[in-house]
Motif scaffolding. Structure first.
Motif, mmCIF file in Angstrom:
data_model
loop_
_atom_site.group_PDB
_atom_site.id
_atom_site.type_symbol
_atom_site.label_atom_id
_atom_site.label_comp_id
_atom_site.label_asym_id
_atom_site.label_seq_id
_atom_site.Cartn_x
_atom_site.Cartn_y
_atom_site.Cartn_z
ATOM 1 N N PHE A 123 7.054 3.108 -3.724
ATOM 2 C CA PHE A 123 7.787 2.430 -4.785
ATOM 3 C C PHE A 123 9.171 1.998 -4.316
ATOM 4 N N ILE A 124 9.906 2.957 -3.751
ATOM 5 C CA ILE A 124 11.256 2.624 -3.271
ATOM 6 C C ILE A 124 11.156 1.612 -2.139
ATOM 7 N N GLY A 125 10.105 1.753 -1.330
ATOM 8 C CA GLY A 125 9.916 0.849 -0.197
ATOM 9 C C GLY A 125 9.778 -0.587 -0.647
ATOM 10 N N ILE A 126 8.926 -0.813 -1.638
ATOM 11 C CA ILE A 126 8.727 -2.178 -2.130
ATOM 12 C C ILE A 126 10.027 -2.700 -2.737
ATOM 13 N N ALA A 127 10.685 -1.845 -3.519
ATOM 14 C CA ALA A 127 11.963 -2.250 -4.122
ATOM 15 C C ALA A 127 12.969 -2.608 -3.036
#
Lengths: 225, 404
Positions: free
Chosen positions: B283-287
């Motif tokens: 999740f943080i990666g995509i963000a």
């Protein structure tokens, strides 16, 4: 051999699929240490000639020799090198970097100079003394008057010790008194041994020169000594 | 001064000259880099935690538990599949295993000592228990072969239980009551602490497996699990497979039938733990990547605007002798300086916001040079990729046009 030689120079631009010949066979010699004025109305090809003399552009045809070297077909990089070594520009609108100080503006050409000189800063200060601005070194251009800005520009033109000072309407933005100051500085540079070329439409300015040429419609039509 | 240093000083000067541009560039890059930094730190944290747990579990060890996920889901008593006979067979057949220890879980039981009582976890095992978990006995003695053979009422207890029941007195040799049996404390296990999920490892009591099965569980055949440690840690996967085939054969499972036991190896544990943090990391990666891409576009636009605005400057520099590449490197330098500043700010932001994340979500985070390097490399990549086109545009300006 003159310092500067143009033989049968032409320059053609392609404007909207139409070829416009701006210079139509210019023959011009400039000797070392000469003070030359080039006059002409706008559209006469005066600016184009100035760009060629300043090595900002190359001619379409003709022979162009600077200091015994044919330069009409040099690459962009080689022209940059020649500009930094031989030519100092003075522009009508001074063209100083607004965010740099007087000292930094004058030093600008030294950044692109291949020569290794240790006392660049000393030379910059010396030049600022010559133009009477040694107490303004830390100022920004916007804090100076037009005459002072043009003096900064002259110091910048001289910093790499070029042989040729090329001034394009150097007094165009200045009042009469300041114009006289600027022209007397340029005359002084000429007396110090520099070759000076002034492009102007102002007869008073041209009066400082030893020799005057007029350009009309892409040709030199008149030479006065 | 040489030319690269000159150009760099010009880039720095221009960076400070255009403050609003600098502000937006730095903020947009910082946000993206902050999330990248958190991800790297989180991934590292997850792995570090996983390896810490494996270290505790024993990198050369496996646990075999009876039953499988399906059997447990349907309910029933199908998790009782590993027998004492299995244990004996494994011990005899696997020369490469230096510890084969059966474990029988009696479960949470209230134990008494005089007027004190405490609920504790009772485990039945043999004289190799301490060795099987690398869990030394710090006072008293270990369980002995004789204890198991003779079904003695003796026990090892954890530090917590010792402190709760006996306070500062030495518990060795004293008695406690568990499920109506008087049990003599043989030794105390070294303090091991609490697991990340809050399970107190030191609140336990280990009795001989025979005592546990016969006297506490009324069980003759089945054990809860089997702990095996192998001499050759590097071939663990191979040994696990051998062990699996061996047990399948003993349990007479046909081809296609699922295992009626589970082998938990360090690899499985790492897989499980990393999967736990995986979704948050994703999740943080995509963000983060999205933010960086957006930052890249913002940057490219700001720089193109800046180049347009500074056309005259470029013309002046060209007139006084700057080559095309001098202009290119100056502008590229400006964009890399700005993104590096953004990267550094992003690292600091990521560092502090991940502290918050640890505080709020007990998320394992581990900062090392890797998180820092990832942030800086990402910011350079953004700086070069988004600064290149505007810088090329600047370098290719015709000097005559530029000073007009």
């Amino acid at each position: 051999m003159p310092f500067f030689l143009m033989e049968n120079i032409t320059k053609t631009f392609n404007l909207a699929a139409e070829e416009v010949q701006v210079l139509k066979g210019i023959n011009l010699e400039i000797n070392r240490g000469e003070f030359l004025a080039i006059m002409g109305t706008s559209g006469s090809g005066k600016s184009t000639l100035m760009h060629l003399i300043g090595c900002l552009d190359v001619p379409t045809s003709g022979r162009f020799v600077l200091d015994d070297r044919e330069i009409s077909h040099l690459s962009d990089n080689e022209l940059s090198l020649i500009r930094s070594r031989y030519i100092g520009f003075v522009f009508q609108n001074f063209y100083l970097l607004p965010y740099a100080t007087v000292l930094e503006n004058v030093s600008l050409p030294t950044l692109y100079d291949e020569k290794k000189t240790d006392n660049k800063k000393k030379r910059v200060i010396e030049l600022l003394k010559q133009v009477g601005l040694e107490d303004r070194m830390g100022f920004k251009p916007s804090q100076l008057s037009g005459g002072q800005q043009q003096r900064v520009a002259i110091a910048r033109a001289l910093v790499n010790d070029p042989e040729l000072i090329l001034a394009d309407e150097p007094t165009g933005q200045l009042d009469d008194k300041t114009s006289r100051e600027i022209m007397s500085i340029l005359s002084k540079m000429h007396q110090n041994g520099k070759t000076v070329v002034v492009v102007t439409h102002d007869a008073d300015v041209a009066g400082y020169a030893q020799r005057l040429i007029r350009i009309t419609d892409g040709m030199i039509c008149d030479q006065t000594l | 001064m040489n030319r690269p240093a000159n150009l760099f000083s010009q880039s720095i000067k221009a960076t400070f000259a255009f403050k609003l541009r600098a502000f937006f560039c730095i903020i947009s890059v910082a946000l993206g880099v902050a999330s990248i930094v958190i991800i790297v730190a989180a991934v590292e944290g997850a792995y570090k935690k996983a390896f810490d747990i494996v270290e505790m579990f024993g990198p050369d060890a496996v646990i075999i538990v009876g039953g499988n996920d399906e059997a447990r889901a349907v309910g029933g008593n199908k998790d009782k599949t590993i027998t004492l006979e299995d244990v004996k067979a494994v011990r005899e057949s696997f020369a490469c295993a230096y510890v084969v220890v059966p474990v029988s879980m009696v479960g949470m039981t209230t134990v008494f000592h005089r007027d004190r009582k405490e609920r504790t976890f009772i485990i039945g095992s043999d004289h190799n228990y301490s060795r099987a978990w690398s869990w030394p006995v710090v006072s008293g003695r270990d369980l002995a072969k004789e204890d198991v053979k003779r079904m003695k009422n003796v026990a090892l207890i954890g530090r917590y239980l010792a402190d709760e029941l006996f306070e500062d007195k030495d518990p060795v040799g004293k008695y406690l009551f568990a499920g109506g049996l008087p049990i003599r404390i043989a030794g105390v296990l070294k303090e091991r602490g609490t697991t990340p999920r809050g399970h107190n490892m030191d609140n336990r009591m280990v009795v001989p497996i025979s005592t546990a099965m016969r006297k506490m569980q009324n069980e003759k055949k089945y054990v809860s699990m089997l702990r095996v440690r192998f001499i050759d840690q590097n071939n663990l996967e191979f040994h696990v497979e051998e062990l699996r085939m061996f047990l399948r054969q003993r349990h007479r499972l046909h081809e296609g039938e699922p295992d009626d036991f589970m082998i938990i190896s360090p690899k499985e544990i790492i897989k499980f733990l990393v999967a736990l943090t995986g979704s948050l990391v994703l999740f943080i990666g995509i963000a983060g990547i999205t933010t960086l891409v957006v930052a890249g576009f913002v940057l490219a636009n700001l720089f193109l605007l800046s180049v347009k605005e500074r056309t005259r400057e470029i013309g002046i520099r060209r007139a006084v002798g700057a080559r095309q590449q001098d202009i290119l490197f100056q502008f590229l330098g400006e964009s890399v300086i700005l993104t590096t500043a953004g990267g550094l700010l992003g690292f600091v932001t990521g560092f502090f916001s991940s502290k918050l994340l640890v505080f709020v979500a007990q998320f394992p985070i581990c900062f090392s040079w890797k998180a820092f390097a990832a942030g800086i490399v990402m910011s350079w990549a953004v700086g070069i990729v988004s600064g290149l086109q505007p810088a090329l545009h600047a370098a290719r300006l015709n000097p005559i046009e530029a000073i007009r």
